[in-house]
Motif scaffolding. Structure first.
Motif, PDB file in Angstrom:
ATOM      1  N   VAL A  65       0.561  10.677  13.217  1.00 14.67           N
ATOM      2  CA  VAL A  65      -0.138   9.766  12.302  1.00 14.67           C
ATOM      3  C   VAL A  65      -0.218   8.389  12.954  1.00 14.67           C
ATOM      4  O   VAL A  65       0.799   7.836  13.381  1.00 14.67           O
ATOM      5  N   SER A  66      -1.411   7.837  13.025  1.00 21.15           N
ATOM      6  CA  SER A  66      -1.601   6.540  13.669  1.00 21.15           C
ATOM      7  C   SER A  66      -0.812   5.445  12.949  1.00 21.15           C
ATOM      8  O   SER A  66      -0.835   5.370  11.711  1.00 21.15           O
ATOM      9  N   PRO A  67      -0.142   4.567  13.698  1.00 20.13           N
ATOM     10  CA  PRO A  67       0.544   3.431  13.067  1.00 20.13           C
ATOM     11  C   PRO A  67      -0.409   2.539  12.269  1.00 20.13           C
ATOM     12  O   PRO A  67       0.024   1.827  11.357  1.00 20.13           O
ATOM     13  N   ASP A  68      -1.691   2.579  12.594  1.00 22.54           N
ATOM     14  CA  ASP A  68      -2.666   1.763  11.865  1.00 22.54           C
ATOM     15  C   ASP A  68      -2.797   2.176  10.406  1.00 22.54           C
ATOM     16  O   ASP A  68      -3.283   1.393   9.577  1.00 22.54           O
ATOM     17  N   ARG A  69      -2.379   3.390  10.079  1.00 19.28           N
ATOM     18  CA  ARG A  69      -2.464   3.843   8.688  1.00 19.28           C
ATOM     19  C   ARG A  69      -1.567   3.014   7.768  1.00 19.28           C
ATOM     20  O   ARG A  69      -1.766   3.004   6.551  1.00 19.28           O
ATOM     21  N   GLU A  70      -0.572   2.326   8.324  1.00 20.18           N
ATOM     22  CA  GLU A  70       0.341   1.549   7.484  1.00 20.18           C
ATOM     23  C   GLU A  70      -0.407   0.557   6.600  1.00 20.18           C
ATOM     24  O   GLU A  70      -0.033   0.338   5.448  1.00 20.18           O
ATOM     25  N   TRP A  71      -1.464  -0.051   7.132  1.00 21.29           N
ATOM     26  CA  TRP A  71      -2.206  -1.064   6.384  1.00 21.29           C
ATOM     27  C   TRP A  71      -3.653  -0.631   6.138  1.00 21.29           C
ATOM     28  O   TRP A  71      -4.535  -1.463   5.977  1.00 21.29           O
ATOM     29  N   ASP A  72      -3.878   0.661   6.086  1.00 23.53           N
ATOM     30  CA  ASP A  72      -5.208   1.191   5.802  1.00 23.53           C
ATOM     31  C   ASP A  72      -5.612   0.811   4.372  1.00 23.53           C
ATOM     32  O   ASP A  72      -4.903   1.145   3.416  1.00 23.53           O
ATOM     33  N   PRO A  73      -6.733   0.110   4.172  1.00 20.69           N
ATOM     34  CA  PRO A  73      -7.106  -0.363   2.826  1.00 20.69           C
ATOM     35  C   PRO A  73      -7.267   0.755   1.802  1.00 20.69           C
ATOM     36  O   PRO A  73      -6.864   0.599   0.636  1.00 20.69           O
ATOM     37  N   GLU A  74      -7.851   1.874   2.202  1.00 26.25           N
ATOM     38  CA  GLU A  74      -8.048   2.969   1.255  1.00 26.25           C
ATOM     39  C   GLU A  74      -6.719   3.599   0.854  1.00 26.25           C
ATOM     40  O   GLU A  74      -6.508   3.972  -0.306  1.00 26.25           O
ATOM     41  N   LEU A  75      -5.826   3.716   1.820  1.00 27.96           N
ATOM     42  CA  LEU A  75      -4.510   4.277   1.519  1.00 27.96           C
ATOM     43  C   LEU A  75      -3.717   3.331   0.616  1.00 27.96           C
ATOM     44  O   LEU A  75      -3.018   3.773  -0.307  1.00 27.96           O
ATOM     45  N   LEU A  76      -3.836   2.038   0.854  1.00 26.94           N
ATOM     46  CA  LEU A  76      -3.156   1.065   0.000  1.00 26.94           C
ATOM     47  C   LEU A  76      -3.703   1.106  -1.427  1.00 26.94           C
ATOM     48  O   LEU A  76      -2.966   0.876  -2.394  1.00 26.94           O
ATOM     49  N   ARG A  77      -4.981   1.411  -1.559  1.00 27.68           N
ATOM     50  CA  ARG A  77      -5.585   1.492  -2.894  1.00 27.68           C
ATOM     51  C   ARG A  77      -4.988   2.656  -3.681  1.00 27.68           C
ATOM     52  O   ARG A  77      -4.637   2.506  -4.858  1.00 27.68           O
ATOM     53  N   ILE A  78      -4.850   3.816  -3.044  1.00 26.97           N
ATOM     54  CA  ILE A  78      -4.271   4.957  -3.758  1.00 26.97           C
ATOM     55  C   ILE A  78      -2.781   4.733  -3.985  1.00 26.97           C
ATOM     56  O   ILE A  78      -2.227   5.113  -5.023  1.00 26.97           O
ATOM     57  N   ARG A  79      -2.119   4.069  -3.020  1.00 28.21           N
ATOM     58  CA  ARG A  79      -0.701   3.766  -3.210  1.00 28.21           C
ATOM     59  C   ARG A  79      -0.503   2.857  -4.414  1.00 28.21           C
ATOM     60  O   ARG A  79       0.431   3.042  -5.204  1.00 28.21           O
ATOM     61  N   ALA A  80      -1.375   1.880  -4.571  1.00 30.92           N
ATOM     62  CA  ALA A  80      -1.264   0.964  -5.707  1.00 30.92           C
ATOM     63  C   ALA A  80      -1.387   1.713  -7.031  1.00 30.92           C
ATOM     64  O   ALA A  80      -0.676   1.407  -8.001  1.00 30.92           O
ATOM     65  N   ALA A  81      -2.263   2.700  -7.079  1.00 29.65           N
ATOM     66  CA  ALA A  81      -2.417   3.490  -8.304  1.00 29.65           C
ATOM     67  C   ALA A  81      -1.164   4.322  -8.574  1.00 29.65           C
ATOM     68  O   ALA A  81      -0.709   4.432  -9.725  1.00 29.65           O
ATOM     69  N   LEU A  82      -0.603   4.913  -7.523  1.00 31.28           N
ATOM     70  CA  LEU A  82       0.637   5.678  -7.671  1.00 31.28           C
ATOM     71  C   LEU A  82       1.773   4.768  -8.141  1.00 31.28           C
ATOM     72  O   LEU A  82       2.553   5.126  -9.033  1.00 31.28           O
ATOM     73  N   GLU A  83       1.855   3.598  -7.547  1.00 34.29           N
ATOM     74  CA  GLU A  83       2.909   2.648  -7.904  1.00 34.29           C
ATOM     75  C   GLU A  83       2.784   2.188  -9.349  1.00 34.29           C
ATOM     76  O   GLU A  83       3.792   2.047 -10.051  1.00 34.29           O
ATOM     77  N   GLN A  84       1.567   1.941  -9.781  1.00 42.95           N
ATOM     78  CA  GLN A  84       1.374   1.447 -11.139  1.00 42.95           C
ATOM     79  C   GLN A  84       1.843   2.466 -12.167  1.00 42.95           C
ATOM     80  O   GLN A  84       2.485   2.119 -13.160  1.00 42.95           O
TER      81      GLN A  84
END
Length: 337
Positions: A65-84
């Motif tokens: 998995v690319s280290p760039d995925r850490e700050w991937d905007p789309e991944l952060l968007r789904i993470r925010a929904a999971l977190e909420q």
């Protein structure tokens, strides 16, 4: 011994959310829709694994998995929904203390006739129970103290100094052979377990994932710095008596010297840490930011809530003579010298 430092492999998905996140991490698919987050069981296997996958990118990442995925905007968007969803559920379900003092007072009371996991392991646990417990806890202990480090830049003065002092101890006081994650890897070796980082992610139950996701949630959000301090206080205050029982369990079952040493170390160290956390970390934080008191209390309450759920899962499985892991370990394994 050194435990393995390679990036762990991606685990098997446990539902549509984790399947979608994993496929996206591999560059082989799209992320799940936000509606899927709303439908998932908030403390369930699928949502918690999906969130764990997102969080792990901030620690070791995953092989391939690319280290760039850490700050991937789309991944952060789904993470925010999971977190909420996760955070909203915790605020609704965790016990609410009226003050930090009340929350701390309850933590300091040890029940005379305790019946928790550490009591079970001390009094009647077999070696296979201890091995399962270590495998489940390895998700945190092989990166022990790392999630709490996120709060250091968000503190100052007495709170920062106290937090840094405790973390310095957790990381071995400058000695690599005394780093607590290293000591836990030695414990795992005594118990005949694989010390590779992330090795038991596939086997761990959802309740174990929740306990690790909680500290990552608190640690990665500056707005939740008070809750992270509350979590840290809960860990340090409850660690010493629980570790004493676990050390006794290791001795009774002949688990091995490193297994005993890990918990003996925590009995002594965390008794000191408790005072530092209460007076310097919490006291210093609330002297500077008194408005964070409800967040500190919430951090304590949420930690107790998720740990109680984890304990209930383990005890229910063990009392029914079944494994708490998705991939049971061989019960006949013994101490490896």
């Amino acid at each position: 011994m050194e435990h393995h430092r390679e990036e762990p492999g991606l685990p098997a998905p446990r539902g549509p959310l984790s399947r979608g996140v994993e496929a996206y991490l591999r560059g082989a698919g799209r992320l799940p829709r936000l509606e899927a987050v709303a439908r998932a069981e908030v403390y369930g296997e699928d949502l918690q694994l999906a969130l764990y996958l997102c969080y792990e990118l901030h620690y070791r990442g995953f092989e391939g998995v690319s280290p760039d995925r850490e700050w991937d905007p789309e991944l952060l968007r789904i993470r925010a929904a999971l977190e909420q969803r996760f955070l909203s559920a915790l605020r609704a379900d965790a016990r609410v203390h009226d003050s930090v003092d009340e929350a701390l007072a309850d933590l300091l009371v040890e029940p005379v006739d305790g019946a928790g996991v550490t009591h079970f392991l001390r009094d009647e646990g077999e070696l296979w129970h201890l091995r399962e417990y270590a495998a489940q806890r390895s998700l945190y202990h092989l990166k022990e103290a790392d999630p709490h480090a996120w709060v250091l830049p968000r503190l100052w003065g007495r709170a920062k100094a106290g937090m840094a002092a405790v973390e310095f101890d957790e990381w071995g006081g400058g000695r690599a052979d005394r780093v607590h994650a290293r000591l836990f890897a030695d414990l795992m070796k005594d118990l005949g377990l694989d010390t590779t980082y992330g090795r038991y992610l596939d086997a761990a139950c959802a309740e174990a994932l929740v306990t690790v996701n909680l500290m990552s949630l608190f640690g990665l959000h500056r707005a939740l710095r008070g809750a992270l301090v509350g979590h840290f206080a809960t860990v340090e205050i409850t660690s010493s008596p629980g570790s004493r029982r676990l050390a006794e369990a290791m001795r009774r079952t002949g688990a091995g010297p490193a297994a005993e040493h890990f918990y003996d170390e925590h009995v002594e160290a965390d008794a000191v840490h408790e005072q530092v956390v209460r007076h310097d970390v919490i006291g210093g934080l609330l002297a500077e930011e008194p408005h964070l008191a409800p967040d500190v209390a919430f951090g304590i309450d949420a930690t107790e809530f998720v740990e109680d759920r984890f304990a209930a899962r383990l005890l229910a499985d063990w009392r029914a003579s079944r494994s708490s892991l998705h991939a049971p370990l061989a019960r006949e394994a013994t101490h490896i010298s």
